[in-house]
Motif scaffolding. Sequence first.
Motif, PDB file in Angstrom:
ATOM      1  N   VAL A  98       0.792  -1.121  -0.160  1.00  0.00           N
ATOM      2  CA  VAL A  98       0.006   0.023  -0.067  1.00  0.00           C
ATOM      3  C   VAL A  98       0.962   1.145  -0.279  1.00  0.00           C
ATOM      4  N   PRO A  99       0.561   2.301  -0.846  1.00  0.00           N
ATOM      5  CA  PRO A  99       1.333   3.567  -0.685  1.00  0.00           C
ATOM      6  C   PRO A  99       1.760   4.062   0.712  1.00  0.00           C
ATOM      7  N   MET A 100       2.723   4.266   1.027  1.00  0.00           N
ATOM      8  CA  MET A 100       3.135   5.005   2.297  1.00  0.00           C
ATOM      9  C   MET A 100       4.154   6.416   2.103  1.00  0.00           C
ATOM     10  N   ARG A 101       3.685   7.254   2.848  1.00  0.00           N
ATOM     11  CA  ARG A 101       4.876   8.291   2.664  1.00  0.00           C
ATOM     12  C   ARG A 101       5.765   8.179   3.845  1.00  0.00           C
ATOM     13  N   ARG A 102       7.123   8.714   3.501  1.00  0.00           N
ATOM     14  CA  ARG A 102       7.872   8.851   4.479  1.00  0.00           C
ATOM     15  C   ARG A 102       7.603   9.770   5.789  1.00  0.00           C
ATOM     16  N   ASN A 103       7.221  10.801   5.390  1.00  0.00           N
ATOM     17  CA  ASN A 103       6.882  11.903   6.453  1.00  0.00           C
ATOM     18  C   ASN A 103       5.220  11.663   6.918  1.00  0.00           C
ATOM     19  N   PRO A 104       4.830  12.132   8.045  1.00  0.00           N
ATOM     20  CA  PRO A 104       3.292  12.259   8.220  1.00  0.00           C
ATOM     21  C   PRO A 104       2.590  13.026   7.310  1.00  0.00           C
ATOM     22  N   HIS A 105       1.364  11.961   7.031  1.00  0.00           N
ATOM     23  CA  HIS A 105       0.531  12.409   5.790  1.00  0.00           C
ATOM     24  C   HIS A 105      -0.991  12.077   6.196  1.00  0.00           C
ATOM     25  N   ALA A 106      -1.794  12.751   5.521  1.00  0.00           N
ATOM     26  CA  ALA A 106      -3.176  12.123   5.675  1.00  0.00           C
ATOM     27  C   ALA A 106      -3.564  10.854   5.054  1.00  0.00           C
ATOM     28  N   SER A 107      -2.519  10.251   4.218  1.00  0.00           N
ATOM     29  CA  SER A 107      -2.754   9.034   3.780  1.00  0.00           C
ATOM     30  C   SER A 107      -2.417   7.827   4.738  1.00  0.00           C
ATOM     31  N   ASP A 108      -1.823   8.200   6.061  1.00  0.00           N
ATOM     32  CA  ASP A 108      -1.227   7.352   6.815  1.00  0.00           C
ATOM     33  C   ASP A 108      -2.514   6.593   7.524  1.00  0.00           C
ATOM     34  N   LEU A 109      -3.847   7.272   7.321  1.00  0.00           N
ATOM     35  CA  LEU A 109      -4.926   6.769   7.940  1.00  0.00           C
ATOM     36  C   LEU A 109      -5.391   5.699   7.328  1.00  0.00           C
ATOM     37  N   HIS A 110      -5.429   5.886   5.843  1.00  0.00           N
ATOM     38  CA  HIS A 110      -5.644   4.708   5.022  1.00  0.00           C
ATOM     39  C   HIS A 110      -4.786   3.471   5.397  1.00  0.00           C
ATOM     40  N   VAL A 111      -3.395   3.877   5.563  1.00  0.00           N
ATOM     41  CA  VAL A 111      -2.397   2.736   5.958  1.00  0.00           C
ATOM     42  C   VAL A 111      -2.849   1.817   7.055  1.00  0.00           C
TER      43      VAL A 111
END
Length: 419
Positions: A98-111
Amino acid sequence: MASPFAAPLTAALTPQGPTGHAIADLSSRVGTGERHRILHVFRAPVGGLFRHVIDLTRLQAEAGHAVGLVCDASTGGERAERTLADLTPYLALGVTRVPMRRNPHASDLHVLRTVRSQALAVGADVLHGHGAKGGVFARLAPLGRAGRGVIRAYTPHGGSYNYRPGTTLHRVYMAAEQVMARATDLFLFESEYVASRHAAFAGGSPRLERIVHNGIAEAEFAAVETADDPFDLVYVGELREAKGLPVLLRALARLRGQGRELRLLMVGSGPDTESIAAMAENLGLRHAIAFEPPQAIRPVLGRGRVMVVPSLAESLPYVVLEAAAAGQPLVATNVGGIPEIFGAFSSDLVPPGDCEALSAAILHILDEEPSRRQGRARALSNSLRTRFSMNRMATDVLCGYAAAFSAKRTRTASVPATA
């Protein structure tokens, strides 16, 4: 023709499976006989962290545990795809990307929702996070009542612990670690250095923890054969300034300015590839350096007389373990867990960021009588065999799991039943 400085931005990784004698049942060694369903969660399938997860996956699967992975879908490229495909026989619980960003991001909730969904779907009883981002997802994924019997383990790999104390980012990340420690059943620190940084800056109430050094396979202790006409120096790893590469380039320019026509092979890629290449150009080093993309480390070691690790910050780098095990002469900096690898030989390490000291250390080892240089390298290799065994690493991790399950059962038993 493409410039030799334009290396593709793919990830360096050198996974090694267990070799030599068949592995004994690791679970029986810890005296539980339990079989677990383990989900390893991490961000990028690259570098030493990926190798660590690969080795644990193979060893845990061979010990009878069901293992699965959750990792980033946007990094690693074809090299990671091939490695994960080769790992398929060991992955009873599969791979979820699943796409993960290195830095904190709103997409972290999806992860977090993805980790939760996969953990519940496969019935995981161990969520083991690796690295800062993997640690967040494994420890904070909400499992509700189904998660009461699950342990959350965390292995830092440097990352946020390597920020300079007192900086804003360091304070923010350490405050986050304090909060997440409450959701952590087990810390598995890969070095005494990171364990001490956690105690000093994240602190909080005492938690169950183990120091589990990275391990390497017996086959990696075989000496590598030096190629004909080798480079004087070799660097293997990420191309980023935090690895001390500007210091290495200045040291090389300094030595060449003293009449030493030294050549450097740099193998790897990373976010600072272009700036490192530009600096090499500006220092007049274009014809003194060969840039090559990521590749397996052992053949590369044989193409250089001395390996240089000029890092400004590290945890317990596999590249140092791999080179030292193979008997490769090394110049490295005194940072992070590197002194733990060098042990009695740590006086040979140089201060980080010191161009003059790095130049002197390189010159000393290149000019040293070959038998003396190789003898010291072999002595360091011999000192690693028991301290950094791959099987010992896997056994210590399973021992940590067993202790965490025991502590959780004790806590559960001590909570009064509600009416």
